[in-house]
Design a protein around this motif. Sequence first.
Motif, PDB file in Angstrom:
ATOM      1  N   ARG A  60       0.826  -1.205   0.000  1.00 49.44           N
ATOM      2  CA  ARG A  60       0.000   0.000   0.000  1.00 49.44           C
ATOM      3  C   ARG A  60       0.864   1.260   0.000  1.00 49.44           C
ATOM      4  NH1 ARG A  60      -4.982   0.563   3.962  1.00 49.44           N
ATOM      5  NH2 ARG A  60      -6.220   1.751   2.500  1.00 49.44           N
ATOM      6  N   ARG A  61       1.909   1.295   0.831  1.00 50.27           N
ATOM      7  CA  ARG A  61       2.802   2.446   0.892  1.00 50.27           C
ATOM      8  C   ARG A  61       3.540   2.625  -0.438  1.00 50.27           C
ATOM      9  NH1 ARG A  61       5.731   5.409   4.985  1.00 50.27           N
ATOM     10  NH2 ARG A  61       4.666   4.159   6.531  1.00 50.27           N
ATOM     11  N   LEU A  62       3.995   1.523  -1.012  1.00 52.34           N
ATOM     12  CA  LEU A  62       4.716   1.607  -2.287  1.00 52.34           C
ATOM     13  C   LEU A  62       3.821   2.148  -3.401  1.00 52.34           C
ATOM     14  CD1 LEU A  62       6.731  -1.732  -2.179  1.00 52.34           C
ATOM     15  CD2 LEU A  62       7.633   0.583  -1.927  1.00 52.34           C
ATOM     16  N   LEU A  63       2.583   1.668  -3.465  1.00 56.51           N
ATOM     17  CA  LEU A  63       1.664   2.135  -4.502  1.00 56.51           C
ATOM     18  C   LEU A  63       1.264   3.592  -4.291  1.00 56.51           C
ATOM     19  CD1 LEU A  63      -0.577  -1.011  -5.018  1.00 56.51           C
ATOM     20  CD2 LEU A  63       1.161  -0.086  -6.554  1.00 56.51           C
ATOM     21  N   ALA A  64       1.032   3.985  -3.040  1.00 50.94           N
ATOM     22  CA  ALA A  64       0.686   5.382  -2.762  1.00 50.94           C
ATOM     23  C   ALA A  64       1.850   6.298  -3.119  1.00 50.94           C
ATOM     24  CB  ALA A  64       0.304   5.546  -1.299  1.00 50.94           C
ATOM     25  N   THR A  65       3.053   5.870  -2.800  1.00 45.92           N
ATOM     26  CA  THR A  65       4.233   6.669  -3.142  1.00 45.92           C
ATOM     27  C   THR A  65       4.400   6.742  -4.649  1.00 45.92           C
ATOM     28  OG1 THR A  65       5.295   6.059  -1.070  1.00 45.92           O
ATOM     29  CG2 THR A  65       6.722   6.889  -2.817  1.00 45.92           C
ATOM     30  N   TRP A  66       4.209   5.640  -5.330  1.00 45.90           N
ATOM     31  CA  TRP A  66       4.326   5.631  -6.789  1.00 45.90           C
ATOM     32  C   TRP A  66       3.314   6.596  -7.410  1.00 45.90           C
ATOM     33  CZ3 TRP A  66       0.758   4.144 -10.523  1.00 45.90           C
ATOM     34  CH2 TRP A  66       1.258   4.112 -11.825  1.00 45.90           C
ATOM     35  N   ALA A  67       2.066   6.567  -6.932  1.00 41.02           N
ATOM     36  CA  ALA A  67       1.038   7.463  -7.466  1.00 41.02           C
ATOM     37  C   ALA A  67       1.402   8.922  -7.199  1.00 41.02           C
ATOM     38  CB  ALA A  67      -0.318   7.131  -6.854  1.00 41.02           C
ATOM     39  N   THR A  68       1.931   9.207  -6.022  1.00 44.57           N
ATOM     40  CA  THR A  68       2.358  10.569  -5.698  1.00 44.57           C
ATOM     41  C   THR A  68       3.484  11.014  -6.610  1.00 44.57           C
ATOM     42  OG1 THR A  68       1.730  10.229  -3.392  1.00 44.57           O
ATOM     43  CG2 THR A  68       3.234  12.047  -3.852  1.00 44.57           C
ATOM     44  N   LEU A  69       4.451  10.144  -6.847  1.00 43.04           N
ATOM     45  CA  LEU A  69       5.573  10.479  -7.717  1.00 43.04           C
ATOM     46  C   LEU A  69       5.105  10.742  -9.145  1.00 43.04           C
ATOM     47  CD1 LEU A  69       8.258   7.932  -6.467  1.00 43.04           C
ATOM     48  CD2 LEU A  69       8.143  10.377  -5.993  1.00 43.04           C
ATOM     49  N   MET A  70       4.159   9.955  -9.621  1.00 43.01           N
ATOM     50  CA  MET A  70       3.642  10.169 -10.973  1.00 43.01           C
ATOM     51  C   MET A  70       2.884  11.498 -11.058  1.00 43.01           C
ATOM     52  SD  MET A  70       4.703   7.757 -12.843  1.00 43.01           S
ATOM     53  CE  MET A  70       6.162   7.764 -11.850  1.00 43.01           C
ATOM     54  N   ALA A  71       2.098  11.812 -10.031  1.00 44.09           N
ATOM     55  CA  ALA A  71       1.365  13.085 -10.029  1.00 44.09           C
ATOM     56  C   ALA A  71       2.334  14.261 -10.005  1.00 44.09           C
ATOM     57  CB  ALA A  71       0.427  13.142  -8.826  1.00 44.09           C
ATOM     58  N   LEU A  72       3.381  14.172  -9.214  1.00 37.86           N
ATOM     59  CA  LEU A  72       4.371  15.252  -9.167  1.00 37.86           C
ATOM     60  C   LEU A  72       5.131  15.373 -10.487  1.00 37.86           C
ATOM     61  CD1 LEU A  72       5.695  14.847  -5.542  1.00 37.86           C
ATOM     62  CD2 LEU A  72       4.377  16.757  -6.461  1.00 37.86           C
ATOM     63  N   THR A  73       5.361  14.280 -11.161  1.00 42.92           N
ATOM     64  CA  THR A  73       6.002  14.334 -12.474  1.00 42.92           C
ATOM     65  C   THR A  73       5.119  15.085 -13.467  1.00 42.92           C
ATOM     66  OG1 THR A  73       7.205  12.279 -12.063  1.00 42.92           O
ATOM     67  CG2 THR A  73       6.919  12.935 -14.370  1.00 42.92           C
ATOM     68  N   VAL A  74       3.826  14.800 -13.442  1.00 47.68           N
ATOM     69  CA  VAL A  74       2.895  15.502 -14.331  1.00 47.68           C
ATOM     70  C   VAL A  74       2.858  16.990 -13.991  1.00 47.68           C
ATOM     71  CG1 VAL A  74       0.451  15.725 -14.958  1.00 47.68           C
ATOM     72  CG2 VAL A  74       1.518  13.466 -14.835  1.00 47.68           C
ATOM     73  N   ILE A  75       2.835  17.328 -12.696  1.00 48.55           N
ATOM     74  CA  ILE A  75       2.845  18.734 -12.286  1.00 48.55           C
ATOM     75  C   ILE A  75       4.108  19.426 -12.788  1.00 48.55           C
ATOM     76  CG2 ILE A  75       3.083  20.259 -10.274  1.00 48.55           C
ATOM     77  CD1 ILE A  75       1.136  18.359  -8.820  1.00 48.55           C
ATOM     78  N   SER A  76       5.248  18.774 -12.664  1.00 47.98           N
ATOM     79  CA  SER A  76       6.500  19.361 -13.141  1.00 47.98           C
ATOM     80  C   SER A  76       6.474  19.566 -14.649  1.00 47.98           C
ATOM     81  CB  SER A  76       7.685  18.456 -12.777  1.00 47.98           C
ATOM     82  OG  SER A  76       7.840  18.379 -11.389  1.00 47.98           O
ATOM     83  N   MET A  77       5.972  18.592 -15.378  1.00 45.52           N
ATOM     84  CA  MET A  77       5.916  18.703 -16.840  1.00 45.52           C
ATOM     85  C   MET A  77       4.983  19.828 -17.268  1.00 45.52           C
ATOM     86  SD  MET A  77       5.877  14.641 -17.795  1.00 45.52           S
ATOM     87  CE  MET A  77       5.010  14.915 -19.294  1.00 45.52           C
ATOM     88  N   VAL A  78       3.818  19.921 -16.649  1.00 46.81           N
ATOM     89  CA  VAL A  78       2.863  20.966 -17.000  1.00 46.81           C
ATOM     90  C   VAL A  78       3.426  22.335 -16.632  1.00 46.81           C
ATOM     91  CG1 VAL A  78       0.583  21.916 -16.420  1.00 46.81           C
ATOM     92  CG2 VAL A  78       0.844  19.484 -16.891  1.00 46.81           C
ATOM     93  N   SER A  79       4.036  22.430 -15.463  1.00 48.72           N
ATOM     94  CA  SER A  79       4.619  23.700 -15.028  1.00 48.72           C
ATOM     95  C   SER A  79       5.709  24.171 -15.973  1.00 48.72           C
ATOM     96  CB  SER A  79       5.179  23.542 -13.617  1.00 48.72           C
ATOM     97  OG  SER A  79       5.899  24.678 -13.253  1.00 48.72           O
ATOM     98  N   ALA A  80       6.500  23.256 -16.463  1.00 47.01           N
ATOM     99  CA  ALA A  80       7.597  23.623 -17.355  1.00 47.01           C
ATOM    100  C   ALA A  80       7.096  24.035 -18.736  1.00 47.01           C
ATOM    101  CB  ALA A  80       8.575  22.460 -17.483  1.00 47.01           C
ATOM    102  N   ARG A  81       5.893  23.639 -19.104  1.00 49.76           N
ATOM    103  CA  ARG A  81       5.397  23.945 -20.444  1.00 49.76           C
ATOM    104  C   ARG A  81       4.351  25.057 -20.467  1.00 49.76           C
ATOM    105  NH1 ARG A  81       6.691  20.708 -24.591  1.00 49.76           N
ATOM    106  NH2 ARG A  81       4.707  21.066 -25.609  1.00 49.76           N
ATOM    107  N   LEU A  82       4.056  25.664 -19.330  1.00 52.72           N
ATOM    108  CA  LEU A  82       3.015  26.689 -19.305  1.00 52.72           C
ATOM    109  C   LEU A  82       3.388  27.927 -20.108  1.00 52.72           C
ATOM    110  CD1 LEU A  82       1.601  26.570 -15.682  1.00 52.72           C
ATOM    111  CD2 LEU A  82       0.508  25.855 -17.785  1.00 52.72           C
ATOM    112  N   ASP A  83       4.621  28.350 -20.026  1.00 52.01           N
ATOM    113  CA  ASP A  83       5.070  29.526 -20.777  1.00 52.01           C
ATOM    114  C   ASP A  83       5.895  29.092 -21.962  1.00 52.01           C
ATOM    115  OD1 ASP A  83       3.810  31.352 -19.213  1.00 52.01           O
ATOM    116  OD2 ASP A  83       5.501  31.641 -17.868  1.00 52.01           O
ATOM    117  N   GLN A  84       5.325  28.282 -22.820  1.00 51.31           N
ATOM    118  CA  GLN A  84       6.060  27.668 -23.909  1.00 51.31           C
ATOM    119  C   GLN A  84       5.951  28.493 -25.181  1.00 51.31           C
ATOM    120  OE1 GLN A  84       4.401  24.017 -25.157  1.00 51.31           O
ATOM    121  NE2 GLN A  84       5.891  23.699 -26.736  1.00 51.31           N
ATOM    122  N   GLY A  85       6.272  29.731 -25.181  1.00 55.94           N
ATOM    123  CA  GLY A  85       6.231  30.510 -26.413  1.00 55.94           C
ATOM    124  C   GLY A  85       7.491  30.282 -27.220  1.00 55.94           C
ATOM    125  N   ASP A  86       8.512  30.943 -26.862  1.00 57.42           N
ATOM    126  CA  ASP A  86       9.807  30.756 -27.505  1.00 57.42           C
ATOM    127  C   ASP A  86      10.777  30.231 -26.445  1.00 57.42           C
ATOM    128  OD1 ASP A  86       9.725  33.004 -26.017  1.00 57.42           O
ATOM    129  OD2 ASP A  86      10.451  34.370 -27.539  1.00 57.42           O
TER     130      ASP A  86
END
Length: 97
Positions: A8-34
Amino acid sequence: MTAHPGTRRLLATWATLMALTVISMVSARLDQGDWQALPLWSASLVLAATGFKAQRLLMVYLNLRAATPAWQGAFVGLVVLTLALIAGGYLVARLAG
């Protein structure tokens, strides 16, 4: 406390890590002009998510939570130092350019 983290702890941690990865990716692409440096808030969000992810990897997947406080402090200190160096490099590059 058991020697190994449960499923249970491993799966919860994995889900948290995946969510944070998505947040990082979205944050890095928000100002994607040039090709410009990330805004300070976006870079801070990416670094904060990365720091939390590193802490979770250390404590859950490497099971550092079962180690002595000295080992925990040493590894977390190295993560903080690494993130500080990355943030410092980002700020220097931002001020110079």
